[in-house]
Design a protein around this motif. Structure first.
Motif, short mmCIF file in Angstrom:
data_model
loop_
_atom_site.label_atom_id
_atom_site.label_comp_id
_atom_site.label_asym_id
_atom_site.label_seq_id
_atom_site.Cartn_x
_atom_site.Cartn_y
_atom_site.Cartn_z
N GLU A 76 4.15 2.97 -5.72
CA GLU A 76 5.16 3.40 -6.79
C GLU A 76 5.35 2.61 -8.00
O GLU A 76 5.36 3.03 -9.32
N ILE A 77 5.59 1.28 -7.86
CA ILE A 77 5.88 0.49 -8.99
C ILE A 77 4.58 -0.24 -9.62
O ILE A 77 4.59 -0.45 -10.90
N THR A 78 3.45 0.11 -9.00
CA THR A 78 2.28 -0.19 -9.71
C THR A 78 1.54 0.82 -10.51
O THR A 78 0.36 0.80 -10.92
N GLU A 79 1.97 2.11 -10.11
CA GLU A 79 1.25 3.42 -10.57
C GLU A 79 1.29 3.15 -12.12
O GLU A 79 2.13 3.07 -12.83
N ASP A 80 0.16 3.80 -12.85
CA ASP A 80 -0.15 3.74 -14.14
C ASP A 80 0.24 2.39 -14.84
O ASP A 80 0.81 2.51 -15.98
N THR A 81 -0.06 1.49 -14.07
CA THR A 81 0.06 -0.16 -14.62
C THR A 81 -1.26 -0.69 -14.38
O THR A 81 -2.24 -0.51 -13.74
N ILE A 82 -1.40 -1.77 -15.16
CA ILE A 82 -2.67 -2.87 -15.16
C ILE A 82 -1.97 -3.85 -14.29
O ILE A 82 -1.08 -4.67 -14.77
N LEU A 83 -2.65 -4.26 -13.27
CA LEU A 83 -2.55 -5.19 -12.17
C LEU A 83 -2.92 -6.50 -12.70
O LEU A 83 -3.97 -6.97 -13.17
N VAL A 84 -1.89 -7.41 -13.21
CA VAL A 84 -2.19 -8.92 -13.65
C VAL A 84 -1.75 -9.74 -12.49
O VAL A 84 -0.79 -9.93 -11.86
N ALA A 85 -2.55 -10.76 -12.14
CA ALA A 85 -2.33 -11.77 -11.27
C ALA A 85 -3.41 -12.94 -11.57
O ALA A 85 -4.31 -12.97 -12.43
N HIS A 86 -2.83 -14.27 -11.05
CA HIS A 86 -3.79 -15.56 -11.32
C HIS A 86 -4.67 -15.64 -9.97
O HIS A 86 -4.31 -15.74 -9.19
N ASN A 87 -6.05 -15.20 -10.40
CA ASN A 87 -6.98 -15.03 -9.63
C ASN A 87 -6.78 -13.56 -9.07
O ASN A 87 -6.66 -13.42 -8.01
N ALA A 88 -6.90 -12.70 -10.12
CA ALA A 88 -6.69 -11.19 -9.68
C ALA A 88 -7.69 -10.79 -8.61
O ALA A 88 -7.14 -9.67 -7.90
N GLN A 89 -8.87 -11.14 -8.45
CA GLN A 89 -10.00 -10.61 -7.51
C GLN A 89 -9.12 -10.73 -6.04
O GLN A 89 -9.67 -10.08 -5.33
N PHE A 90 -8.56 -11.96 -5.75
CA PHE A 90 -7.93 -12.32 -4.45
C PHE A 90 -6.96 -11.28 -4.40
O PHE A 90 -7.01 -10.58 -3.09
N ASP A 91 -5.99 -11.20 -5.21
CA ASP A 91 -4.80 -10.32 -4.70
C ASP A 91 -5.21 -8.92 -4.83
O ASP A 91 -4.73 -8.08 -3.90
N TYR A 92 -5.96 -8.47 -5.67
CA TYR A 92 -6.34 -6.95 -5.72
C TYR A 92 -7.28 -6.68 -4.47
O TYR A 92 -7.35 -5.71 -3.86
N ARG A 93 -8.09 -7.56 -4.03
CA ARG A 93 -8.80 -7.47 -2.57
C ARG A 93 -7.84 -7.28 -1.45
O ARG A 93 -8.08 -6.42 -0.54
N ILE A 94 -6.88 -7.96 -1.28
CA ILE A 94 -6.04 -8.09 -0.23
C ILE A 94 -5.18 -6.92 -0.23
O ILE A 94 -5.20 -6.21 0.87
N LEU A 95 -4.84 -6.30 -1.50
CA LEU A 95 -4.04 -5.04 -1.40
C LEU A 95 -5.11 -3.93 -1.07
O LEU A 95 -4.52 -3.25 -0.11
N LYS A 96 -6.21 -3.72 -1.68
CA LYS A 96 -7.01 -2.74 -1.38
C LYS A 96 -7.64 -2.74 0.15
O LYS A 96 -7.63 -1.65 0.75
N THR A 97 -7.61 -3.96 0.82
CA THR A 97 -7.97 -4.03 2.31
C THR A 97 -6.78 -3.58 3.10
O THR A 97 -6.77 -2.68 4.01
N GLU A 98 -5.48 -3.91 2.65
CA GLU A 98 -4.28 -3.33 3.41
C GLU A 98 -4.23 -1.91 3.44
O GLU A 98 -3.96 -1.13 4.40
N PHE A 99 -4.45 -1.34 2.26
CA PHE A 99 -4.37 0.32 1.93
C PHE A 99 -5.54 0.71 2.70
O PHE A 99 -5.33 1.88 3.38
N LYS A 100 -6.64 0.28 2.90
CA LYS A 100 -7.67 0.73 3.45
C LYS A 100 -7.57 0.81 4.93
O LYS A 100 -7.79 1.94 5.59
N ARG A 101 -6.72 0.07 5.41
CA ARG A 101 -6.45 0.12 6.81
C ARG A 101 -5.50 1.15 7.22
O ARG A 101 -5.48 1.51 8.42
N LEU A 102 -5.02 1.67 6.19
CA LEU A 102 -3.97 2.84 6.38
C LEU A 102 -4.86 3.98 5.84
O LEU A 102 -4.09 5.04 6.02
#
Length: 453
Positions: A76-102
Motif C-alpha cells: 500500500e505505501i509503495t503503490e504508484d511510487t518510485i522506490l528509492v534506495a542506496h544500492n536499490a538493486q539490493f533492497d529491491y531484490r530482497i523485497l521481490k524475493t520475499e513477495f515471491k515466497r508469498l
C-alpha cells in the motif's frame, strides 16, 4: 511520489536472506508524508557478523511480525511510487524475493542514490552511505538500522534533487507515473502547490518543461498564470498538465536557479535568448588629478564594473545615496556638472575634492570603501540567507570574485569547512546575469550575513 526504503537482512546465501527490519518513508519531493518502520521475524538464523553490525539479534525478533503480516502495508505505501534506495538493486531484490515466497509478483520503478550520487556529485572518496553523508555534512543517527539509514537516504535524495539542475529525475518520474499526474483542471494543480518562496516548473504530459518561473508565493503566482489572458498565459493553460516546484526559502537562490535553469532547459514558453536583466552599470576611473571618479553608463561586458542596475534611473538613485553615505563629491560622482565646486561643497557637505582642496589619498579611501562594499571582485565569501526550514540556511559561494553556486546546510554544521562546503554546493555558471542578481540583492538586503573566507 517516491518511497525511500532501507532493509536490514539476516545475511547468508544469495536469495536466501530474510528481512530483519524495514523502514519506508513516503516522500513527495519536499517532505515525508507517510512512513512505515518495523522489525520483521525472518524465521531463519541471523549471521553473527550481521548481529555485530546492526545490533539486531534473534531474541529481539521473537515477537516481531512475520513478513506476510506486514506485506499488505508495504504494498500500500509503495503503490504508484518510485522506490528509492542506496544500492536499490539490493533492497529491491530482497523485497521481490520475499513477495515471491508469498506467491505475489512485486514490481516497482526504482532509483539508486549510489548511481545518482556518482553522476551528480562526482569524485567523492566513497559512495557508501555512511561515508558519503558524512562528507556532505548530513546528520545520521542509528547507523546500520533501517530507520536511521532510510532517513539519511531521504536527506541525501533531497540534496540530489537540488543538484539535478537539468531536472532529469523529475521529468523521468513524471513519465514513469502517468497515473499520478494531476487532473487537467487547473484548480487541482493549484491546490497541490505551497505558498512558499521557490522555483516552479510547468510540464506537459510527457514530462517536458514548458515554463520556469520563481516567486515568493508559488501558489499565487501559478494562479496568476492560470487566470491570465495574455497569449503566454493561454498557452500555459492549454498545455500544462503538471506543476512541480523547489522551495528555496531564499529569494536570492530562487532568482539564481530560475536564471540558470531557463538557460539549461530552454523551456518553449520562456524567451529562448533571455535579455540581460540589467542595462546600466557603475564604473570608476582615475582622473588626471589622481581622484577616483564614479559614473553611471550603459553596461558594457568588456569593461569591469562595480555593480549593475536595471535602469539608468535606479543607478543614479543608488549613487545619490552613496554620495550622502560616504561623504563623496557630486561632481566626481557624475551627478553635478560644473567647472567649479559642486553644490554639496557650497553647503559644506563636501570636503572639496571637486576643487582639489581635499587630497586624493583621503578622498579615494572613502570611494574605495564604497567599491569594496558593493563589488565582490577578488573576494572569497559566503552569502548566508534563509533556508527551506527553520534549522537550515542557504549558502551562496563566491571564490576569487567568481560565483560558484549555492547549497543548503543544517545550522548544526560549520560551513567554513572547505570539504563539506564544496560537496554541498550545486555548481552554477558565473555569467553577467548571475553577477547582477547577486549584486542587486546585496544592495537591497542590507542585513544579509556575509562570511569572509
Amino acid at each position: 511520489m517516491y518511497t525511500i526504503v532501507d532493509i536490514e537482512t539476516t545475511g547468508g546465501k544469495f536469495n536466501e536472506e530474510g528481512i530483519t527490519e524495514i523502514a519506508i518513508y513516503k516522500y513527495d519531493g519536499h517532505e515525508v508524508v507517510d512512513q512505515f518502520i518495523s522489525l520483521v521475524n525472518p524465521e531463519r538464523d541471523i549471521q553473527p557478523f550481521v548481529v555485530n553490525l546492526t545490533g539486531i539479534n534473534s531474541k529481539m525478533l521473537r515477537n516481531a511480525p512475520k513478513f506476510y503480516e506486514v506485506a499488505k502495508r508495504i504494498v500500500e505505501i509503495t503503490e504508484d511510487t518510485i522506490l528509492v534506495a542506496h544500492n536499490a538493486q539490493f533492497d529491491y531484490r530482497i523485497l521481490k524475493t520475499e513477495f515471491k515466497r508469498l506467491g505475489f509478483k512485486y514490481e516497482r520503478q526504482t532509483l539508486c542514490t549510489v548511481e545518482l550520487s556518482k553522476d551528480l556529485i562526482p569524485d567523492m572518496p566513497s559512495y557508501s552511505l555512511g561515508k558519503l553523508v558524512r562528507s556532505l555534512g548530513i546528520p545520521v543517527t542509528d547507523r546500520h538500522r533501517a530507520s536511521g539509514d532510510a532517513l539519511a537516504t531521504v536527506k541525501l535524495f533531497k540534496l540530489l534533487l537540488n543538484k539535478d539542475t537539468k531536472k532529469t529525475i523529475i521529468k523521468d518520474s513524471i513519465r514513469k507515473e502517468p497515473k499520478r499526474q494531476m487532473e487537467p483542471r487547473l484548480i487541482d494543480i493549484i491546490d497541490g502547490l505551497p505558498s512558499k518562496t521557490g522555483v516552479y516548473y510547468m510540464h506537459k504530459s510527457d514530462g517536458d518543461i514548458i515554463y520556469i518561473g520563481k516567486s515568493k508565493n508559488i501558489k499565487n503566482r501559478v494562479n496568476q498564470h492560470f487566470t491570465g489572458h495574455t497569449p503566454k498565459s493561454k498557452k500555459i493553460q492549454a498545455q500544462v498538465t503538471n506543476v512541480t516546484y523547489e522551495a528555496t526559502g531564499s529569494e536570492l537562490v530562487a532568482l539564481l536557479k530560475e536564471s540558470e535553469e531557463i538557460k539549461l532547459n530552454k523551456p518553449i514558453l520562456n524567451r529562448a535568448l533571455r535579455k540581460s536583466k540589467f542595462t546600466h552599470a557603475l564604473y570608476s576611473f582615475t582622473d588626471h588629478n589622481g581622484y577616483i571618479n564614479l559614473t553611471i553608463d550603459k553596461a558594457d561586458g568588456r569593461k569591469p564594473h562595480i555593480t549593475t542596475f536595471n535602469t539608468r534611473q535606479s543607478g543614479r538613485h543608488f549613487l545619490e545615496k552613496m554620495v550622502e553615505q560616504f561623504n563623496l563629491c557630486q561632481k566626481l560622482s557624475g551627478l553635478y556638472k560644473t567647472n567649479t565646486s559642486c553644490f554639496q561643497y557650497e553647503v559644506k557637505n563636501c570636503e572639496g575634492a571637486c576643487i582639489q582642496k581635499e587630497s586624493p589619498e583621503n578622498y579615494n579611501k572613502r570611494v574605495q570603501q564604497l567599491i569594496d562594499k558593493y563589488s565582490y571582485k577578488n573576494k572569497n565569501m559566503i552569502i548566508v540567507d534563509q533556508g527551506r526550514e527553520v534549522d537550515e540556511r542557504s549558502a551562496i559561494l563566491i571564490q576569487n570574485g567568481i560565483f560558484k553556486g549555492f547549497g543548503f546546510y543544517n545550522l548544526n554544521h560549520q560551513i567554513n569547512n572547505p570539504e563539506i562546503l564544496e560537496s554541498i554546493i550545486t555548481p552554477m555558471e558565473n555569467n553577467r546575469d548571475q553577477q547582477h542578481i547577486i549584486q542587486s540583492y546585496m544592495r537591497k538586503n542590507k542585513r544579509l550575513k556575509i562570511i569572509e573566507l
